[in-house]
Structure formats: structure tokens, C-alpha cells
Write a protein that holds these residues in place. Sequence first.
Motif, PDB file in Angstrom:
ATOM      1  N   ALA A  55      83.265   8.158  26.636  1.00  0.00           N
ATOM      2  CA  ALA A  55      83.450   9.442  27.590  1.00  0.00           C
ATOM      3  C   ALA A  55      82.397   9.856  28.427  1.00  0.00           C
ATOM      4  CB  ALA A  55      83.944  10.362  26.482  1.00  0.00           C
ATOM      5  N   VAL A  56      81.157   9.723  27.867  1.00  0.00           N
ATOM      6  CA  VAL A  56      79.997  10.154  28.534  1.00  0.00           C
ATOM      7  C   VAL A  56      79.362   9.427  29.108  1.00  0.00           C
ATOM      8  CG1 VAL A  56      77.795  11.250  27.818  1.00  0.00           C
ATOM      9  CG2 VAL A  56      79.671  11.821  26.594  1.00  0.00           C
ATOM     10  N   ASP A  89      81.364  18.570  28.217  1.00  0.00           N
ATOM     11  CA  ASP A  89      81.483  17.668  29.190  1.00  0.00           C
ATOM     12  C   ASP A  89      82.769  16.639  29.192  1.00  0.00           C
ATOM     13  OD1 ASP A  89      79.018  18.298  29.916  1.00  0.00           O
ATOM     14  OD2 ASP A  89      77.856  16.935  29.376  1.00  0.00           O
ATOM     15  N   LYS A  92      87.314  17.723  30.290  1.00  0.00           N
ATOM     16  CA  LYS A  92      88.037  17.346  31.348  1.00  0.00           C
ATOM     17  C   LYS A  92      88.051  15.932  31.817  1.00  0.00           C
ATOM     18  CE  LYS A  92      90.256  21.285  32.006  1.00  0.00           C
ATOM     19  NZ  LYS A  92      89.616  22.521  32.447  1.00  0.00           N
ATOM     20  N   ASN A  93      87.289  15.095  31.076  1.00  0.00           N
ATOM     21  CA  ASN A  93      87.068  13.862  31.623  1.00  0.00           C
ATOM     22  C   ASN A  93      87.721  12.610  31.200  1.00  0.00           C
ATOM     23  OD1 ASN A  93      84.984  14.174  33.778  1.00  0.00           O
ATOM     24  ND2 ASN A  93      83.363  14.354  32.415  1.00  0.00           N
TER      25      ASN A  93
ATOM     26  N   ARG B 544      85.946  11.335  37.736  1.00  0.00           N
ATOM     27  CA  ARG B 544      85.508  12.304  36.651  1.00  0.00           C
ATOM     28  C   ARG B 544      84.923  13.507  37.285  1.00  0.00           C
ATOM     29  NH1 ARG B 544      82.600   8.894  32.566  1.00  0.00           N
ATOM     30  NH2 ARG B 544      81.813  10.741  32.057  1.00  0.00           N
ATOM     31  N   VAL B 546      82.464  15.427  35.615  1.00  0.00           N
ATOM     32  CA  VAL B 546      80.958  15.124  35.297  1.00  0.00           C
ATOM     33  C   VAL B 546      80.578  14.047  35.451  1.00  0.00           C
ATOM     34  CG1 VAL B 546      79.132  15.814  33.311  1.00  0.00           C
ATOM     35  CG2 VAL B 546      81.620  17.099  33.786  1.00  0.00           C
TER      36      VAL B 546
END
Lengths: 434, 930
Positions: A55-56, A89, A92-93, B544, B546
Motif C-alpha cells: 500500500a505504501v 495514507d 484512500k489508496n 493513487r 498519496v
Amino acid sequence: MSKRKVKETHMPVGECISQVQMILRERFCHQRLPEKPVGMESQHKHLLELLRRTAVHGESNSVLIVGPRGSGKTMLLNCVLRELLEVKDVNKNVLPVHLNGLLQTDDRIALKEITRQLNLENVVGDKVFGSFAENLAFLLEALKKGDRSSSRPVLFILDEFDLFAHHKNQTLLYNLLDVSQSAQAPVAVIGLTCRLDVLELLEKRVKSRFSHRQIHLLSSLSFIQYLDNVRSQLSLPQDFPDTKFYDEWNDSIKTLCEDQLVVDVLQSHYNSSKDFRSLHLLLMLALSRVSASKPAIKPTDLLEASRVCMVDSKANILHGLSILELCLIIAMKHLNDIYEGEPFNFQMVHNEFKKFLQRKSHSIHNFDKPVVIKAFEHLQQLELIKSMDSSTAKIQKEYQLMKLLLDHSQIMEALQKYPQCPTDVKQWAMSAFG
Amino acid sequence: MVRYFTRLRVRRIYKWGGRPYIFDRKLKSYGFEYLNMSVEGQEAVTTVTPGQYILIEGNDDEYPFVAKLLKLFGDESHKQKKALVQWFLRLSEVPQNKKLLLGRSPHPQEIFYYLGRACDDEINAESILGTVHVQHVPEDTPFPEPGTKDTLYVKLSWDTKAFNVLDPVLMQDTSASTPPKPALPLFTPCASPTATPVSRGPVHHALPTPDPTVMRRAGSVSDTRATMSAGKRSTLEAESIHSASKLSASKILSAKRRGSAADTPGVRKKLQLSIGASPGKKMTRADVLCELLDEEMESEKVVSLKLSSSVSHSLQHGCSLSPMRSGCKTPNGQRRFPWKLTSISLDRLSPTALGEQDFSSDLLLAVIPLALEDEVFEAGLPTDAGSANTPKKRQATPRRNYVRGQKPTTPSRRKESAMAIREPALGVLAEEDSEDSPMQPIALTPRSKRKSAQLVSLRIRKQLNLLDNTQELISDGDDDCFVPSKKELQSSSDEEKTDSEEETVARKTRGRNCKTSVRTTHKTPSKKVTPSTPRCATPCIPSRTVPARQPGNILEEARARLHVSSVPESLPCREQEFQDIYNFVESKVMDGTGGCMYISGVPGTGKTATIHEVIRCLQHASDMDEIPTFRFIEINGMKMTDPHQAYVQILQKLTDQKVTADHAAALLEKRFSNPAPKKETTVLLVDELDLLWTRKQNVMYNLFDWPTRRHARLVVLTIANTMDLPERIMINRVASRLGLTRMSFQPYSFKQLQQIITSRLNKVKAFEEDALQLVSRKVAALSGDARRCLDICRRATEICEHSASHPSSAGLVKMSHVMEALDEMFSSSYITAIRCASLQEQLFLRAVIAEFRRLGLEEATFQQVFVQHRTLSRVEGLQPISLSEGLAVCQRLGACRLLLLEASRLDMLQRVRLNVSQDDVLYALKPVRD
């Protein structure tokens, strides 16, 4: 004692009880995730870390969560997802896509479902347009266009992963895993399965593309932990509105878990299976016995519930049979003894039955042959006996080979419990020779 | 959606206009003055004449190709309409990387004069969409401000390397030669012999060559030769004699010619045309190109002369030959009825030729010997003796042939040339044969042909007798052929057309028919009711909000680098394979030929990665202009739902069209077997080849057959896992086409794996040396799969990170971490699973083993095991469980696949087997028993 206390509490007992039932039912029916998965901390950390990186950082991953049924695979995953989505973070990703091998039985349906859940452009309303081939090309194109840093990570959650491996050519798995191994849109493929040999199901190319991360959920819970778990499962949460009732209930649960009878019941359950799903079933049955007049779970409730859980279904059916049918079963039992489990037909059973009648020379059990056939057919419908040969049409009913689907112990137990069973029938059943 | 249908809705009708004239005797092609185009159902007719600028149907509906029409021609059937064009390029057609060379922002209406050689300048006239106005703008003047939409501007030329200032002469000259044909239908480029030298200049400019070198040469030659052809007729005669005498030497010369032709494919193509055009004469000159140009001019002159002398004569000619063509085409194109049709065609020919006796009495005599000569030749003397024989006979009647007109020779020649056109599959050989000796008609025909030839000669003899007797009768019957009026001619030729169409079972029209049928299916209402994927939809994953976080510490960095997806700077350990594939593809791209290659290797040995690397390098090379541009297409057997989808995907990637599989196959077939404009080499990568297997193997067959076609320019690289795939699953004709260019990727050795990891890490110090070695040795011993190796390393970094007390304090990945990762990935989970199973489950497993031991079999029914289970639980001092519970336990073990079970409807009769070895079970259960 209850009357006095009712006056002091803010809420009447009935309301408290309904509250308790609501809270605990949510827990037992898996409608609500537990605060923290029990006994799988390392796996939780591993999975969370993995998905967080997807995800990040946009790193593609694939992982399998393997564990027996009821071991908490889905629960673990849902806990992780909940936790993941709490991160600001990430919220919504990520695009989670849930698939289930029992629902998406082939790649065509699975693709439509993926497209629908991703809400790609060929989705209009709730429908996905285009042929199978178009959909596949479209999805692959979509995933190919993305890249690590700019597009949203997609989490593919494949429940009953092993069933996807049975799809033709394993096209879906190949493609998902291929995306996870190439510089396309970041994806995480999470498979849930109870099969330990799942990797052997994968085709060699698919297998090579899988990262071979497996998270095993094999609970090595000791009985003490199991008991603790039962207690915490039954206990009320801190934020229960009525503090007095809360205290009482939790105290009663504590004493309940120390009761020897309860410990024995739970021990036998623990011996049979360690998973929480069967435990929840047991507790649910016990919980349903709680009412306003009996505002606590008693050890006998649990015992009764355990009895219901562990009941032998076949023996139960035997209790409802007529004497004639029971006699036929006993005849079959004797045939099984004589011929060591070889199949029998109606005629043999009938002869055995007639021998018994002649010996006893009772007229009560003297039935015509059609009546006996009817009883025999009824047993077949109840699946207490099973036809051995598939081509039933060719052979006359009387000569079809059958097998008894009952154990000796079951028959004897049923006879013991059978209401008003004639003694001669009992003796016949007990005698070594038919 | 609307765009999708627009192109399909319009059906245009193309009709020749003006008077046909022979411009190429050898190829039997006719030039035409203009082309009438009309849209079906509409009155309006657009007329296109040579010299006009036209739009040509291309891949892009909004921006069709632009070209200047140089010449319209077709064969005598009037069915195949062709055109020679001078291409112009839009900026969008210039390769992406070369657009910057322009150095300024392009005008939206700007086009470029195309000077390259890669594009075929012969197009199908039916792809012409309409006319457009093109204006030449001098280099230093700005573009006219808001020009009309339909006007395009030319300022520069493009020679595939750079933009150059366009020589205005190129534009003016060609426009000067534009003949005002529609206005003067009887006008011919050289109406009288005296006019010939004068009209020569413009004519030669209109010749079908956009190649500047050819143009220049042609110009110079025409000057030098002006003297030579003072009197057209005499020159012609002289040359015909000359050529006949020289014919026997043709073989040596043609060999020479081939050598010179091999330079570029573009030139070669032209040469072959020229060869077809002037079989005899071309050897007399060194410069073959000049020869071609001259020959073409002269043939035109001959025609024009004929036209001026007797209009009806030439018209009749065109008419009489149409049955001939159809007859000829059929036996070659469609072998099913070779006998019958050949004979029919000759039957038809003879009466018509006979009819011409009204004009030239001894024409028949010329026809018959020649025809017979053909047959004799065909019948059994395809050797040197035969070819030596042929010129002699020709020498015997040279005057007759050439003075009386070309007609007598045309039938046989026409046959050959028609064949050469019709049968592209026969390839160079066919054309070269026709060069060698024009009289050698069907040198490549199969044995059946010879039989047919014998039959035909027999028939001709009969016909001859018949003609002698009933000469008048037949000439009466064929009266309509002599009607000089144009309308009549057209109608009769139309009749012929329909006749021949029936005869050929619509073979030729299949292409068009197929197209139209597809069009109609697309238009069916059912299709509209359930719309397919919107064509304009752009498949993409939402971006995305972010941005992705970049790796923070060394371990994260290492992990990112070790991910399989990260593209390394170079591919270590596959240098040899890389070089081999590179050489293979490069040579094919350079030569403009095709070929297949089969690459095998177990998964994760870098097959696909190596090919991608090769393609990257080749693309770079083509950007640097070291090799011609090519196109790379990739399909993957796993990424399609059905093997036939391969066609759809290839076509979509080639032309961006979306069609059904069958139609796509047809279109690709057409594309790869016909010469097409602007064709570049296609490199096709077929991954996971084994999945393209079908029962008939037609997908594989086509994939490997296309590269062998002459015009395909297709290089197919195939990948699969097993080395013996071609032998194992392919039928002979497929395996044979795949050829023997094979390559096998060996699994990586531990040193290679270590090198791969090291090169990927690229100085990021995250691993201990020993740890790396352990991983690579372990993986090399098991599979040699690089993916696995990288995954283990990645997992090891994670373990290292977790084991550290603080993320930032994590040091190098040590042996212990790698060991843990290896354990996690390679160790079997069965033993742990058994240890973690509940007591009853463990007991059941022991009961299973006990029962197996008792029976001496590895299989037992649940009932038997349950008896053991019950005994065991009594021994263990446990409450025996009920049968239902026992079944539940059994099912649970079955779900984990510790046990293998039969279907559960068999209840207690279902058979049980162990999925783990008995030793494993006992080992796992030992601590429990202690």
C-alpha cells in the motif's frame, strides 16, 4: 436475590439479557471482528507488514494463508485489512478485490467480478460488458498501464484459493501472479486456503511466479489458553452500560469456567477440534438457554449444548424407525456378521427376518412381503442402507445388492434407547447367531 | 462507438474510366486514364486521375495516408485495380524519435514528400478514399494562414533519416504531367509517332518510381536513347530480333541481374517488374533500371500507336483476352479444375483470335504455332533442350509476331504474368523463371499441369481442324467482340467478368466478400443491443492520491532492487543466449526476411527477460539508424482465453483493430501474404507456446507458416518450457515449419545466481557473502529458478528487519536470516500441521496407520479405521467419540489434505488414504506419545 438487584440496576434484567445476547451473538456468528486476533501475533505482523509495503511503497507481493478450516484465516486477513485502512495514507489508496473460489467458479466470472469491483471503464452500472477475451485483455491492459509509483495498489483476495487452481489453464492465477512479478500496477495477491498441498496444485509456470510466502495458521493452543479464550469470549466488554450486571455476568462466567463439569465438556471439545468455530457453536447453544429468569450460563447448559453438538445423527434416525424396520436392520447386522461386510440383497434380509419369526413364532411381527419391501425401501430412502450397484434399473428390487451404513455400536445403542423395544427383538439383536 | 462503424458503413464502388491502354505487355497490365469512385447508394461520382493527390485508406480513419497518384493500371479482367503512387507522410507517421529532427512545431496540415524506399508504391486502387489538395510551400515562406481544411502543405521531404528541403522540381514536374484525361477521352500520351519524342519527357516523369535515384537515371537514359528510337516501329523490330537471338544467353545474364538486384528489397521488387515487362531486351543493357523505364515507355507508345491506327482493334483485344485471364488464373490459383478450365480458356481464345483475321489474316497462324510451342514445352521438355528450342522457333517467326502486333504472343505471356501476379506464394522462383525464358510458361507447375498441357494441346489441334472447317460460323458467333463502341465493350467485359466469377467459385472475391459479411454482422441489431467494451475506454487503474514512498533504508532499497519486476541494468549470465538471439533477429530485420526460433527452458531462467533485452537493444539500434525500423509484438498463451485469440491480439497490436478471431485470421493471412505499402519487419514474441495448442494445431501452423511467406517480413520467437515440445505435441507439418533454430536456456548454476543477486544489488551492501552463497546454492540445487532466489532474498531482508530491535539499527542480512527464510519456503508444513492437530485428529491418523498395518494395504474404509480409532481411544483413556464426530474429524483431515478421501456421500464406506508418509506421521506424533 434477583429481585432486589433488579431494583438497584438502571436497566431491567430482560434488557440486560437481550444486550448480552446481542453482543455475544455478534461475536459467535463472526459478524464482528475481535479486537486482536488471538494466538497468531507473528502471522498478523507478517501479513500487515507485507500489505503495508504494497500500500505504501507500491511493492507487489503474493502470499498464501494456509490453515485448517475455522483456524481464523479470514479473520486474520480482515483484522489486517481493518488495521491497514486505519492508516491515513493508505485509506484512500488501496483497492481491495474480494474473490471466492466457491462463487467465482471459473475465470470468466472471476474476471467480471474483478472488473466490477475495480470499477473499470467497461462497467456500466452493475454490469460488465464485453466477452471473456475482451475482459481479460482489458484488465491486463489496465494493470499494465499502471506503474509502481503512480497507480493505486490492488489487493486481490482469493478465498478458497485452491479452487482457482482448478480453473482452465490457471489463466487467472498466472496473470495475477505475473503482474505481481512484473513492473506493472502494484498488486498483492492474497490466497486463503485450507489445503496444505496447495502449491502442488499450481502449474510450474504459475508456481514459479508465486513468491512462495506462506503464512501457516496452525494453532498450537494449549488447553489452558483454550479455557482462557472461552472465558474472554463469554465475558462482556468494559463498555457494557449496566456495570452491576457486567460484574455479575463476568463473575458467573469466571466461576463457570472453573467448574469441573464445564472443564470436562470443554476438554472433550478441545480434544475433538481446536478451532473456534465449533467452540462458538457450543457457546451459542449454551447462550440461547440464558433468559431473564435465568440470567447466567449454568454448567448444565453447557453440558446439554455439548450433547447436542456431539450427538450421533444416524443413531437419532434409528430412534424413529418402526419395529419392522428395526428388525430388518438387525437382520442386516447379522448378515454383516456372517458374511463379513459383504453386500446383501432384500431376499437375504427377508430370509433372515423370517428365520427369526419362525423361531419365535410370534404373530405380531408377521408381515406380508410387500410391506417388508416397503420398509426396506424406506430404509434406503433414509440412507441407512446404500445400493452398491449403480445400474438400478436392470436388477429387480429384491435382488439389488445393498450395504448397511451403520456401525454395530450404533445399532446396539439405538436398541438400548428405543422406547418400548420388544425384548425378543433385543435378544435377537444381542445374540451372536442370527 | 460511432467511429467504429463509420468506416464499415460506406461501401465504395470503383470503376475504370477512359480508354485502357497497354502499358506493360509482359504483365498484361493496362493503364487507365481515370478512376471513377462512387459511394453505394449515392449519385455523386468522384473522378481520380493520375497526377492528383489522393487519400488512401489507412489504419487511422481521421488521418488517411496521402499520396500522389502516378498511374492507374489493372489487369485485363478489370477486377484488380492498382495504382502507383508517390507517398507523402504526415508527421504522425514519422517515427516518434525522429519527430524532433523537424526542429519546429509542425503545421497541422503539413505533410512530407517521402523519399524512402521502404514503402511499396503500388497500392490497391480500391483503397483510395478521395482526392485532396496539396500545395507546395517554398522553404522560407510561412504556411498560408488559415487554409481550408482540405488543403495540405508540403515543405520538406523525408528520407527516413532526416527532413530535407523539397526540391520544387519534384512537385512541379509531376504536376506538369497531369493529363486532363476526363475532358479528352481519346487523348493518349503519344497520339502519333511523330509526337513521341516530344511527349517523352512528361511521360517518363509520370513513371511509377518515387525513388530519386531511379528517377535521375531514367532521365539521363531517356536523353541518350532519344536518338535510338527515332522511328518507333523500326526500333521495336530491331529490338525484337535482337532479343530473340539473345534469349538463349538469358540464364547467365539473369544470374548477373539477380546479383545486382539483391541490394535492397525495394530495388529488387522493381527489377522483377521490369523483368516481367521486357523479357528479351533487358539483357542487352547493363542498366536494368533504365531498361525498365524505356521498355515501359515504349510499350505505351506501341499501344498508343495501335490506338491511333485502329481503335476498335485494341478494344477488341481487351475484350477478347478477359476469358483468357480468368481461365489462366483459375488453374493456377485454384488447382481443383486445372484441366477443364485451361481447355476452356484456350477454346475461347481461339475463336476470338480467329475473329481478328478480319484485320490481319495471318494472325491465326501466329497464335497456333505459339500456343503449340507452349504446349510442347509444357508437355515434357523443361530442360535446356526445350529452352534452346524455343528461341529458335521464335526466331523463325519474329517478324510476324512483332510486326503484326503483340497479340499473338500475348496469350502465352499473359498466362505467365497472370500467374506471377496471382501466385505470390510461388515467390521469386516463379518470376525468375519467367525472366529466363518468356516462352517457358509454367515451369513450376506440378505434374498434373503437364497432363493438362497435353490435353490442352490435343484440344488445340482439334480446334484447329474445327476452325478450318467452320471458320465463318465461329466468327459470326463471336460478332459482339468486334463492336467498337465503348459501352458495348464494357458490357461484354462485364459479362465475361461474371462468367469468370462463376467459374472461379468466387475465389478472388472472397477477400471482399468476407469483409462485407463481417460488416453486416457488425451491423446486426443484436450486437447493438448488447454493447461490447466501449472502444474509447482507456483501461487504467485509478492513480493513487498519496505518492508511493521511496525506500528508506538499505534493507528496503535492497528489497526494491531484488524484486523480480525491477529491471536490471543488464542481464548477467545470459550473454551467449543474448548474442545468439540478437544476431538472429538482427539479421532477419536487416534482410527483411522472416524466420522462427524456438526457445525452451524451465521457468525463471530468463527467457522472456532476455528477449525483451534483445528487443530493447535492437530498438535502440534502429533509433540510431543502424538497422531498419521494426515492430515488436508480444503475445502470451497464458494471457488469452482461447488459442484463437492469438490472431485477435496480434491484429489488434498491429493495426489496432478489434475483430473476431476468424476474421482476424483472415486479415492476418492477407497481410502476411500480400505485399503492402509501408511494411516493416514484425518481430513477434509468442510466450507460453504450448498453450496455443489446438487439436488441429492451426494456430501454431499459421504462426510458423507466415514467416515463410515472401512478403511477410515476420520474425517469430517462441518460448515454452520443454525442450522437446516441437517433437512432442506438434504434428510434422508444424514442427517442420518451426525449423531447427532452437535454443535452450539451462537452469542457473549457483555462481550465476550469485552473480545475478550481486548485480541486482549493485553495491548496496545488505547481505553477507556467505548468506548469498547459501541462497544461491540452495536454489541452484533445487530448481535454478532465479525468481525463487530473489524471493528468498527478499524474505530474508524482511526477517532481518523484524529481528532487529529497531528498524534503523538492522544490520546486514546474516546466515541465520537466510536460513529462516529458506526454512519457511522449502520446509513442508505437514509435520507442523500434524503436531498442531487436535487430539482426536492425531488419534485418527494413528488409527489409519494401525489399520494400514493390519490390512497390509495403503487404503482402508472409514468404517475399518473407525474401529481402530475406537480401540485406540479406549487405550488412551478417552471417551470414544460418536461416528458422526469421527466422520467430522476425518473430513477435517481430508480438507487439509493430510488424508485423501473419497466423495463424502459414501459415508462410512469411503476409502481413506494418507497423503503423507507413515514415517512422517509417526515422527510428528512421537512427542505427543511421550
